[in-house]
Design a protein around this motif. Structure first.
Motif, PDB file in Angstrom:
ATOM      1  N   LYS A  33       8.223   3.518  -5.585  1.00 42.40           N
ATOM      2  CA  LYS A  33       7.404   4.267  -6.529  1.00 42.40           C
ATOM      3  C   LYS A  33       5.941   4.116  -6.143  1.00 42.40           C
ATOM      4  CE  LYS A  33      10.557   3.757 -10.449  1.00 42.40           C
ATOM      5  NZ  LYS A  33      10.715   3.318 -11.858  1.00 42.40           N
ATOM      6  N   MET A  34       5.234   5.234  -6.137  1.00 45.64           N
ATOM      7  CA  MET A  34       3.801   5.214  -5.850  1.00 45.64           C
ATOM      8  C   MET A  34       3.169   6.452  -6.455  1.00 45.64           C
ATOM      9  SD  MET A  34       1.737   4.995  -2.202  1.00 45.64           S
ATOM     10  CE  MET A  34       2.255   6.629  -1.699  1.00 45.64           C
ATOM     11  N   GLY A  35       2.298   6.246  -7.431  1.00 43.66           N
ATOM     12  CA  GLY A  35       1.688   7.384  -8.089  1.00 43.66           C
ATOM     13  C   GLY A  35       2.755   8.258  -8.735  1.00 43.66           C
ATOM     14  N   GLY A  36       2.736   9.539  -8.385  1.00 47.14           N
ATOM     15  CA  GLY A  36       3.745  10.449  -8.923  1.00 47.14           C
ATOM     16  C   GLY A  36       5.060  10.431  -8.184  1.00 47.14           C
ATOM     17  N   TRP A  37       5.143   9.634  -7.096  1.00 48.81           N
ATOM     18  CA  TRP A  37       6.364   9.598  -6.296  1.00 48.81           C
ATOM     19  C   TRP A  37       7.383   8.631  -6.897  1.00 48.81           C
ATOM     20  CZ3 TRP A  37       7.354  13.047  -2.682  1.00 48.81           C
ATOM     21  CH2 TRP A  37       6.288  13.694  -2.046  1.00 48.81           C
ATOM     22  N   ASP A  38       8.655   9.024  -6.834  1.00 45.16           N
ATOM     23  CA  ASP A  38       9.765   8.158  -7.235  1.00 45.16           C
ATOM     24  C   ASP A  38      10.926   8.481  -6.303  1.00 45.16           C
ATOM     25  OD1 ASP A  38      11.703   6.615  -8.413  1.00 45.16           O
ATOM     26  OD2 ASP A  38      11.386   7.366 -10.446  1.00 45.16           O
ATOM     27  N   ASN A  39      11.205   7.593  -5.335  1.00 44.09           N
ATOM     28  CA  ASN A  39      12.177   7.877  -4.286  1.00 44.09           C
ATOM     29  C   ASN A  39      13.225   6.772  -4.205  1.00 44.09           C
ATOM     30  OD1 ASN A  39      10.480  10.101  -3.448  1.00 44.09           O
ATOM     31  ND2 ASN A  39       9.170   8.585  -2.451  1.00 44.09           N
ATOM     32  N   SER A  40      14.372   7.097  -3.629  1.00 42.23           N
ATOM     33  CA  SER A  40      15.413   6.089  -3.440  1.00 42.23           C
ATOM     34  C   SER A  40      16.323   6.476  -2.290  1.00 42.23           C
ATOM     35  CB  SER A  40      16.242   5.907  -4.721  1.00 42.23           C
ATOM     36  OG  SER A  40      17.031   7.046  -4.991  1.00 42.23           O
ATOM     37  N   ALA A  41      16.903   5.452  -1.688  1.00 37.54           N
ATOM     38  CA  ALA A  41      17.952   5.621  -0.681  1.00 37.54           C
ATOM     39  C   ALA A  41      19.175   4.869  -1.172  1.00 37.54           C
ATOM     40  CB  ALA A  41      17.496   5.085   0.668  1.00 37.54           C
TER      41      ALA A  41
ATOM     42  N   TYR B  15       8.478  14.122  -7.292  1.00 31.53           N
ATOM     43  CA  TYR B  15       7.047  13.984  -7.515  1.00 31.53           C
ATOM     44  C   TYR B  15       6.717  14.656  -8.837  1.00 31.53           C
ATOM     45  CZ  TYR B  15       2.099  13.465  -6.727  1.00 31.53           C
ATOM     46  OH  TYR B  15       0.791  13.082  -6.855  1.00 31.53           O
ATOM     47  N   SER B  16       5.958  13.944  -9.653  1.00 31.32           N
ATOM     48  CA  SER B  16       5.642  14.443 -10.989  1.00 31.32           C
ATOM     49  C   SER B  16       4.146  14.634 -11.151  1.00 31.32           C
ATOM     50  CB  SER B  16       6.147  13.458 -12.052  1.00 31.32           C
ATOM     51  OG  SER B  16       7.542  13.329 -12.006  1.00 31.32           O
TER      52      SER B  16
ATOM     53  N   SER C 215       0.821  -1.212   0.000  1.00 29.73           N
ATOM     54  CA  SER C 215       0.000   0.000   0.000  1.00 29.73           C
ATOM     55  C   SER C 215       0.855   1.262   0.000  1.00 29.73           C
ATOM     56  CB  SER C 215      -0.932   0.004   1.218  1.00 29.73           C
ATOM     57  OG  SER C 215      -0.170  -0.058   2.426  1.00 29.73           O
ATOM     58  N   TRP C 216       2.136   1.103   0.315  1.00 28.71           N
ATOM     59  CA  TRP C 216       3.088   2.216   0.281  1.00 28.71           C
ATOM     60  C   TRP C 216       3.796   2.322  -1.061  1.00 28.71           C
ATOM     61  CZ3 TRP C 216       3.588   5.807   4.122  1.00 28.71           C
ATOM     62  CH2 TRP C 216       2.960   5.509   5.334  1.00 28.71           C
ATOM     63  N   GLY C 217       3.393   1.511  -2.025  1.00 28.01           N
ATOM     64  CA  GLY C 217       3.988   1.579  -3.339  1.00 28.01           C
ATOM     65  C   GLY C 217       4.799   0.343  -3.680  1.00 28.01           C
ATOM     66  N   GLU C 218       5.506   0.430  -4.816  1.00 26.70           N
ATOM     67  CA  GLU C 218       6.341  -0.662  -5.291  1.00 26.70           C
ATOM     68  C   GLU C 218       7.784  -0.413  -4.849  1.00 26.70           C
ATOM     69  OE1 GLU C 218       5.973  -1.181  -9.475  1.00 26.70           O
ATOM     70  OE2 GLU C 218       3.780  -1.267  -9.443  1.00 26.70           O
ATOM     71  N   PHE C 219       8.352  -1.411  -4.194  1.00 25.49           N
ATOM     72  CA  PHE C 219       9.726  -1.306  -3.722  1.00 25.49           C
ATOM     73  C   PHE C 219      10.635  -2.164  -4.597  1.00 25.49           C
ATOM     74  CE2 PHE C 219       7.225   0.006  -0.143  1.00 25.49           C
ATOM     75  CZ  PHE C 219       7.993   0.977   0.485  1.00 25.49           C
ATOM     76  N   GLY C 220      11.845  -1.664  -4.844  1.00 22.21           N
ATOM     77  CA  GLY C 220      12.797  -2.389  -5.672  1.00 22.21           C
ATOM     78  C   GLY C 220      14.210  -2.183  -5.180  1.00 22.21           C
TER      79      GLY C 220
END
Length: 744
Positions: A644-652, A684-685, A605-610
């Motif tokens: 990644k979730m919706g318009g979010w694209d984050n990384s550590a 965020y896009s 529910s927090w998005g797709e993790f990779g």
């Protein structure tokens, strides 16, 4: 628009655009339209039948995430397996592929082979294209096809600006653009970019402009023992990395015409760089003006495609001591150094579809390069009364022919074989010192240089054999062998003075030493064996590549310490300081392995993790002496957790680099300890707005740049012993960045 106006524009955008993003977000939350662009069908422009195999591209998503974090186009290659960066100015780092850097690589910008016109290589090819203008960026890091190589032994890098777009027949014209800005906290870096396009179904006109400016950056801790700069009233804190500030402005205007399957393009580029300071060089760039004209024809025919290109480039370059380096030396106010480079190039290539399974690539190239490098007199002492000609009327002209056959005999096998014949002619005028009777053996060295023939002709042959076997939909292997040849550059062959003061001004590796050219240098000849094992999902959701490589270089251009008094190799070596060296041919061996991979972890529910990972290892040895090769990146890895979730694209990201213990003792290369860094990135896009933000070096860790060279960023840099030996250039401490890009 002037530089002050651009800076004011940047600051205004930095305040206005986040507010715009907030409004867009509120509109989206309320279900209101946010200004979607009209749908326009864009017809494809003619292109090659198929590009040569073996390239690793930087994906568009990866390019987008880096635009706010860097103003250095070369740094956008940091996720390519086998690639590292040698430190230089803030927008001019030098990429290295498997331990081979700078002129050992072929770097093309919009099809132009650009050359660094500077004794310190302060204006490399990639510094002439701003990150915001990059459309395609790819690297040939393994076996480079002859159609993508030439006059290089380490691989090729291809950078292209955005391709022209055209409206579909019968549709209204395209009118679009982008505007963006960024800010980075550590060095107060700020900038702006703008682009605009108008296009019909047959005509396109596009403009791209950008500016970037930064102060010195701050390391993660104190790294030096003095605040002195050699200038009254000007000191630097112990954690401030001197001579890392820069300012640059770039403009590009393109025209394109399309008729059926024929495309004509003309691009004009202008760079105005008021200054770029260098922490690992004894001089600074205080002005660089480049203008280029690039003409291209591309046509598609029943038999294949034809491309022709002609280009011209002028470079006016000026160096002296920047604000952090001592300016007055007895009677001499500074040391002005001028360089003027002119390049003309022409290339024609064709892709001929012999059969549905066989493709023939043929091409011809020609390039003329002319260089003048002169240092006007300064004061009434050793740098007077005349002009010092470091290189006068230097010439390096290339002509080449190549042919390449790509065959696909079955669904499992692809083979490629190619041959390239290249001729490199070099020449230069007579050497002239400040004073033929002055100190530093100026007269002796000039007379010795002038008594020799300065002209040379190298006839070089490149050969490539490559095969790819696709065992099944999830596994393939690509392997091959290449023989590559590179002739010396003008700064390896023509600088003639053993005088310490002159020699330390000729250094494009940033190690603090001085260098003397060698008219007798032979071309480098490299034999490379490489293979890539590729496991991947049929839909590319996961993948793993492993690439071992081995390269042996005959007549590798290394250097030996030089005794100016005897004008011969030194018998007693400097072991704990800077020295003067002369370029010589020796032999070298490089080998290693590069690993990269990605995989999904979970959908929640927090998005797709990779997960993404990268590991590189290179070992380089001088086979004649057993010494290590200079600036070889040790074992290093980068691991990233993505979300990644919706318009979010984050990384550590976690970056890890092993201690550098294998060094060049001949050059007294500085050893560096290992380190690890944590970076956080997010974006965020919306449909027309993109917001990027992040923190680099989250824990403000102090570390030395492994391939950043010796610290020469402040003080009495003209003297070889005027700066302390043993201090490596440190990396940047914690830095928060934010950037916004709006399309209209």
């Amino acid at each position: 628009m002037s530089s002050p106006q651009l800076h004011a524009f940047s600051r205004a955008m930095a305040l206005a655009l986040p507010a715009l993003c907030l409004l867009c977000g509120q509109a989206q939350a309320a279900g209101e339209p946010i200004g979607t662009l009209p749908t326009v069908t864009v017809t494809g422009t003619p292109d090659n039948v198929t590009p040569p195999p073996g390239a690793t591209p930087v994906g568009k998503a990866s390019l987008a995430t880096k635009l706010s974090a860097t103003s250095d186009t070369a740094s956008m290659l940091s996720d390519i397996p086998g690639l590292s960066l040698n430190g230089a100015g803030g927008v001019s780092s030098l990429p290295a592929i498997n331990g081979l850097a700078d002129d050992r690589l072929r770097i093309k910008v919009d099809g132009m082979d650009l050359i660094a016109s500077c004794p310190n290589h302060m204006n490399p090819a990639l510094s002439y294209i701003d990150p915001t203008n990059v459309g395609v960026l790819k690297v040939y890091a393994g076996i480079t096809p002859v159609s993508a190589g030439g006059d290089s032994i380490g691989g090729s890098i291809v950078a292209e600006s955005r391709a022209p777009e055209f409206a579909a027949p019968g549709q209204s014209a395209i009118l679009k653009g982008e505007v963006g800005t960024f800010y980075r906290s550590n060095n107060n870096a700020q900038g702006a970019n703008v682009s605009a396009t108008y296009a019909t179904d047959k005509f396109n006109i596009s403009y791209n402009g950008s500016t970037a400016k930064a102060d010195n950056y701050i390391a993660g801790g104190n790294f030096k023992t003095t605040t002195d700069t050699g200038r009254a009233g000007h000191t630097l804190p112990l954690d401030e990395v001197g001579s890392t500030a820069y300012e640059t402005v770039n403009h590009s205007l393109g025209l394109a015409f399309k008729k059926d399957n024929h495309l004509f393009e003309a691009k004009v580029g202008i760079q105005d760089m008021p200054f770029q300071l260098y922490p690992n060089q004894r001089m600074d760039m205080l002005y660089n003006k480049q203008d280029s004209l690039n003409l291209r024809y591309l046509g598609q025919f029943d038999w294949g495609s034809l491309e022709a290109r002609a280009y011209h480039e002028n470079v006016d370059h000026y160096m002296d001591f920047g604000a952090d380096k001592q300016f007055q030396y007895m009677t001499a106010p500074g040391m002005p150094m001028y360089t003027e480079g002119k390049t003309n190039g022409l290339s024609v290539k064709a892709d001929v579809a012999l059969t549905p399974q066989d493709l023939l690539r043929v091409g011809a190239e020609a390039q003329q390069y002319h260089l003048n490098d002169w240092w006007p007199p300064s004061g009434s002492g050793g740098m007077s009364p005349g002009t010092f000609w470091n290189i006068k009327d230097g010439e390096r002209d290339r002509t080449a022919l190549y042919t390449e056959w790509e065959a696909r005999r079955s669904a499992q096998w692809m083979t490629l074989i190619g041959a390239r014949v290249e001729q490199v002619k070099m020449d230069a005028g007579n050497a002239v010192g400040y004073n033929p009777a002055g100190g530093g053996f100026q007269g002796r060295d000039a007379n010795a240089f002038n008594a020799q023939s300065h002209s040379s002709t190298d006839n070089n042959v490149d050969l490539t054999a490559l095969a790819k076997y696709t065992a099944n939909p999830i596994y393939d292997i690509e392997f091959g062998l290449a023989h590559k040849v590179r002739s010396p550059n003008v700064y390896e062959r023509f600088p003639w003075s053993t005088w310490t003061m002159a020699a330390v001004m000729n250094n494009f590796v940033g190690d603090g030493n001085g260098y003397v050219g060698n008219l007798a240098l032979k071309p480098e000849a490299a034999n490379t064996l490489s293979a890539t094992f590729d496991w991947h999902a049929t839909d590319s959701t996961w993948g793993l590549t492993v690439t071992p490589f081995y390269t042996h270089v005959n007549d590798y251009i290394d250097a030996v310490q030089w005794n100016a008094t005897t004008n011969a190799p030194a018998t007693t070596l400097v072991t704990n300081g800077f020295s003067v060296l002369k370029y010589v041919n020796q032999s070298a061996r490089l080998y290693g392995i590069n690993v990269s991979g990605h995989m999904p972890l979970a959908k929640t529910s927090w998005g797709e993790f990779g997960f993404k990972g990268l590991l590189n290892y290179t070992k380089g040895t001088n086979q004649d002496t057993g010494d290590g090769l200079y600036n070889i990146m040790p074992l290093n890895a980068k691991l990233a957790l993505t979300q990644k979730m919706g318009g979010w694209d984050n990384s550590a990201e976690l970056v890890m680099v092993k201690a550098k213990d294998d060094v060049s003792t001949m050059r007294n290369e500085i050893k560096t300890p290992g380190y690890s860094l944590v970076n956080l990135r997010g974006s965020y896009s919306w449909k027309t707005v993109r917001l990027d933000f992040g923190v680099e070096n989250l824990f403000d860790k102090f570390y030395d740049l492994t391939t950043g060279g010796a610290y020469a960023g402040q003080g009495k840099t003209m003297s070889i012993s005027g700066i302390p030996y043993g201090i490596a250039v440190p990396g940047m401490g914690r830095s928060v960045y934010v950037g916004v890009n709006v399309k209209f």
